[in-house]
Write an enzyme that holds these catalytic residues in place. Structure first.
Site, PDB file in Angstrom:
ATOM      1  N   HIS A 166      -3.084   7.033   2.033  1.00  0.00           N
ATOM      2  CA  HIS A 166      -3.582   5.733   1.574  1.00  0.00           C
ATOM      3  C   HIS A 166      -4.947   5.505   2.234  1.00  0.00           C
ATOM      4  O   HIS A 166      -5.102   5.664   3.449  1.00  0.00           O
ATOM      5  CB  HIS A 166      -2.586   4.649   1.963  1.00  0.00           C
ATOM      6  N   ASN A 178     -10.307  -0.134   0.335  1.00  0.00           N
ATOM      7  CA  ASN A 178      -8.849  -0.045   0.281  1.00  0.00           C
ATOM      8  C   ASN A 178      -8.356  -0.702  -1.018  1.00  0.00           C
ATOM      9  O   ASN A 178      -8.435  -1.916  -1.160  1.00  0.00           O
ATOM     10  CB  ASN A 178      -8.284  -0.758   1.520  1.00  0.00           C
ATOM     11  N   CYS A 227       0.822  -1.220   0.000  1.00  0.00           N
ATOM     12  CA  CYS A 227       0.000   0.000   0.000  1.00  0.00           C
ATOM     13  C   CYS A 227       0.851   1.262   0.000  1.00  0.00           C
ATOM     14  O   CYS A 227       0.326   2.358  -0.144  1.00  0.00           O
ATOM     15  CB  CYS A 227      -0.953   0.004   1.189  1.00  0.00           C
TER      16      CYS A 227
HETATM   17  O1  UT7 Z   1      -3.671  -1.308   3.477  1.00  0.00           O
HETATM   18  C1  UT7 Z   1      -3.258  -2.007   4.617  1.00  0.00           C
HETATM   19  C2  UT7 Z   1      -3.575  -1.250   5.772  1.00  0.00           C
HETATM   20  N1  UT7 Z   1      -4.588  -1.929   6.570  1.00  0.00           N
HETATM   21  C3  UT7 Z   1      -5.178  -1.216   7.503  1.00  0.00           C
HETATM   22  O2  UT7 Z   1      -4.915  -0.046   7.609  1.00  0.00           O
HETATM   23  C4  UT7 Z   1      -6.118  -1.898   8.465  1.00  0.00           C
HETATM   24  C5  UT7 Z   1      -5.997  -1.265   9.832  1.00  0.00           C
HETATM   25  N2  UT7 Z   1      -6.941  -1.815  10.779  1.00  0.00           N
HETATM   26  C6  UT7 Z   1      -8.241  -1.463  10.761  1.00  0.00           C
HETATM   27  O3  UT7 Z   1      -8.649  -0.650   9.949  1.00  0.00           O
HETATM   28  C7  UT7 Z   1      -9.128  -2.037  11.826  1.00  0.00           C
HETATM   29  O4  UT7 Z   1      -8.340  -2.709  12.774  1.00  0.00           O
HETATM   30  C8  UT7 Z   1     -10.212  -2.988  11.260  1.00  0.00           C
HETATM   31  C9  UT7 Z   1     -11.229  -2.204  10.472  1.00  0.00           C
HETATM   32  C10 UT7 Z   1      -9.544  -4.036  10.380  1.00  0.00           C
HETATM   33  C11 UT7 Z   1     -10.941  -3.692  12.411  1.00  0.00           C
HETATM   34  O5  UT7 Z   1     -11.514  -2.724  13.267  1.00  0.00           O
HETATM   35  P1  UT7 Z   1     -11.338  -2.880  14.837  1.00  0.00           P
HETATM   36  O6  UT7 Z   1     -12.101  -1.773  15.447  1.00  0.00           O
HETATM   37  O7  UT7 Z   1      -9.866  -2.961  15.125  1.00  0.00           O
HETATM   38  O8  UT7 Z   1     -12.083  -4.239  15.119  1.00  0.00           O
HETATM   39  P2  UT7 Z   1     -11.524  -5.550  15.839  1.00  0.00           P
HETATM   40  O9  UT7 Z   1     -10.613  -6.291  14.919  1.00  0.00           O
HETATM   41  O10 UT7 Z   1     -11.024  -5.176  17.197  1.00  0.00           O
HETATM   42  O11 UT7 Z   1     -12.839  -6.395  16.000  1.00  0.00           O
HETATM   43  C12 UT7 Z   1     -13.886  -5.962  16.883  1.00  0.00           C
HETATM   44  C13 UT7 Z   1     -15.021  -6.966  16.814  1.00  0.00           C
HETATM   45  C14 UT7 Z   1     -14.583  -8.415  16.966  1.00  0.00           C
HETATM   46  O12 UT7 Z   1     -15.587  -9.081  17.689  1.00  0.00           O
HETATM   47  P3  UT7 Z   1     -15.372  -9.480  19.231  1.00  0.00           P
HETATM   48  O13 UT7 Z   1     -14.147 -10.357  19.214  1.00  0.00           O
HETATM   49  O14 UT7 Z   1     -15.148  -8.184  19.935  1.00  0.00           O
HETATM   50  O15 UT7 Z   1     -16.640 -10.177  19.561  1.00  0.00           O
HETATM   51  C15 UT7 Z   1     -14.552  -8.928  15.562  1.00  0.00           C
HETATM   52  O16 UT7 Z   1     -14.796 -10.327  15.498  1.00  0.00           O
HETATM   53  O17 UT7 Z   1     -15.656  -6.885  15.524  1.00  0.00           O
HETATM   54  C16 UT7 Z   1     -15.708  -8.187  14.942  1.00  0.00           C
HETATM   55  N3  UT7 Z   1     -15.584  -8.048  13.501  1.00  0.00           N
HETATM   56  C17 UT7 Z   1     -16.618  -7.870  12.688  1.00  0.00           C
HETATM   57  N4  UT7 Z   1     -17.949  -7.822  12.918  1.00  0.00           N
HETATM   58  C18 UT7 Z   1     -18.765  -7.628  11.865  1.00  0.00           C
HETATM   59  C19 UT7 Z   1     -14.443  -7.997  12.766  1.00  0.00           C
HETATM   60  N5  UT7 Z   1     -14.746  -7.818  11.477  1.00  0.00           N
HETATM   61  C20 UT7 Z   1     -16.089  -7.727  11.401  1.00  0.00           C
HETATM   62  C21 UT7 Z   1     -16.988  -7.520  10.345  1.00  0.00           C
HETATM   63  N6  UT7 Z   1     -18.303  -7.470  10.618  1.00  0.00           N
HETATM   64  N7  UT7 Z   1     -16.582  -7.366   9.059  1.00  0.00           N
END
Ligand code: UT7
Length: 334
Positions: free
Chosen positions: A259, A289, A117
């Protein structure tokens, strides 16, 4: 940034292209257990463009490139060098030369550059070096990715984030100034396990004592929280370093062009730099993305909407797998 040759870089055209097919969050919730509410509130993404089975990276990249050449008012025969920033080439040997052929840039040398990226920012700095040394006059820089090929469509933590597309800029030699004002590139391979699209080989013995590993690339795996923390910490830092090299202050930035990974990352970086929201360019709601394509697609849309005007100072930064990250401070225009 000083350069001894007296030859500067100008940004004379931009273009972009994306697949026609769109998957919105509502339909995404039929693919994995998710919701529009979760995706929109956690990422700012509402839909993404996805390449159909017969469509190629080459096709979107060539279309974006042609649009950029048209804006610059030059023909493909004027191009000396094509740099394709991508992690998802149609062919692992490289796709740049196929794009060269598709647009008819017969004189141009062409190669792929992979920095995930961050690829577009790394590519911009690379292109500038060829121009500043006097080696080449006209460079076509393309950022293109078709990550949908490599996403794990059963993993809701990653598959909702990515989309496909391509963006391009024409960079040309200028004797009246240098529009690339400052840059800073960084890499840290010790964090590479945060985000991978790695080859996995099974051992195969060819003859006694000589074995090779043959297999295929495994779908994208990401530690989202670590990547998020990494981006919010490192991106403001690298922008400040690039600004320092450009001898500019944050107040002199007209546009923040990051990005497009997550709206919350854009907002957090803008907050840390004390930049008002009006200066943040964002189109991820419509594209998700798109990796190396995200910055040039957003740039092209801002140029065509005439938000971004010649002479405007743009602080752009890429970050992603590698880990790699980098910032380039540049002015749009001749
Ligand atoms: O180009 C490469 C660069 N990549 C990035 O910049 C990604 C950077 N990271 C992010 O943008 C965020 O970390 C994410 C958007 C990927 C995730 O957001 P988050 O607020 O960090 O969520 P999390 O991973 O802490 O997950 C929170 C909850 C979890 O459930 P529990 O364990 O709390 O019950 C996940 O299982 O949300 C759940 N979850 C979802 N629920 C519904 C994760 N993905 C999803 C989903 N739909 N798609």
């Amino acid at each position: 940034m000083s350069n001894q040759s007296g030859i500067g870089v100008a940004f004379t055209g931009s273009g972009s292209a994306a697949p026609e097919a769109v998957l919105d969050n509502e339909n995404m919730s039929r693919v994995v257990e998710t919701s529009d509410e979760w995706i929109a509130s956690r990422t700012g993404i509402h839909q993404r463009h996805l390449a159909a089975p017969g469509e190629s990276l080459k096709q979107f990249a060539a279309q974006a490139a042609q649009n950029a050449l048209n804006m610059a008012g030059i023909s493909a025969a004027d191009v000396d060098l094509i740099i394709l920033a991508t992690s998802t080439a149609d062919d692992l040997f490289g796709s740049a030369s196929q794009i060269q052929m598709a647009i008819g840039a017969h004189r141009a040398a062409a190669f792929d550059l992979t920095a995930a990226c961050s690829g577009f920012v790394f590519g911009m700095v690379t292109a500038a070096q060829y121009i500043r040394t006097g080696a080449y006059q006209t460079v076509l820089l393309i950022g293109a990715d078709v990550l949908s090929r490599w996403v794990d469509w059963g993993d809701r933590r990653t598959c909702v984030l990515f989309g496909d597309g391509a963006g391009a800029v024409v960079m040309q030699a200028s004797s009246v100034g240098d529009r690339l004002l400052g840059f800073e590139l960084r890499s840290d391979g010790s964090l590479s396990n945060y985000l991978t699209l790695a080859h996995e080989g099974q051992p195969r013995e060819l003859v006694d004592d000589v074995a090779i590993g043959q297999g295929s690339y495994q779908p994208i795996q990401m530690n989202g929280q670590e990547v998020y923390r990494f981006a919010v910490r490192k991106v403001p830092e690298v922008i400040e370093k690039a600004l320092f090299r450009a001898n500019l202050t944050v107040e002199q930035i007209d546009w923040l062009l990051l990005h497009q990974a997550n709206q919350r990352i854009l907002d957090a970086v803008a907050d840390r730099l004390a930049l008002p929201k009006e200066k943040v360019i964002s189109n991820m709601a419509r594209y998700g993305n798109t990796s190396a394509a995200s910055i040039p697609i957003a740039l092209d849309e801002a140029v065509r909407a005439e938000h971004l005007k010649p002479g405007d100072v743009i602080a752009s930064a890429g970050f992603g797998a590698g880990m790699s990250w980098g910032a380039a401070i540049f002015q749009w225009g001749k």
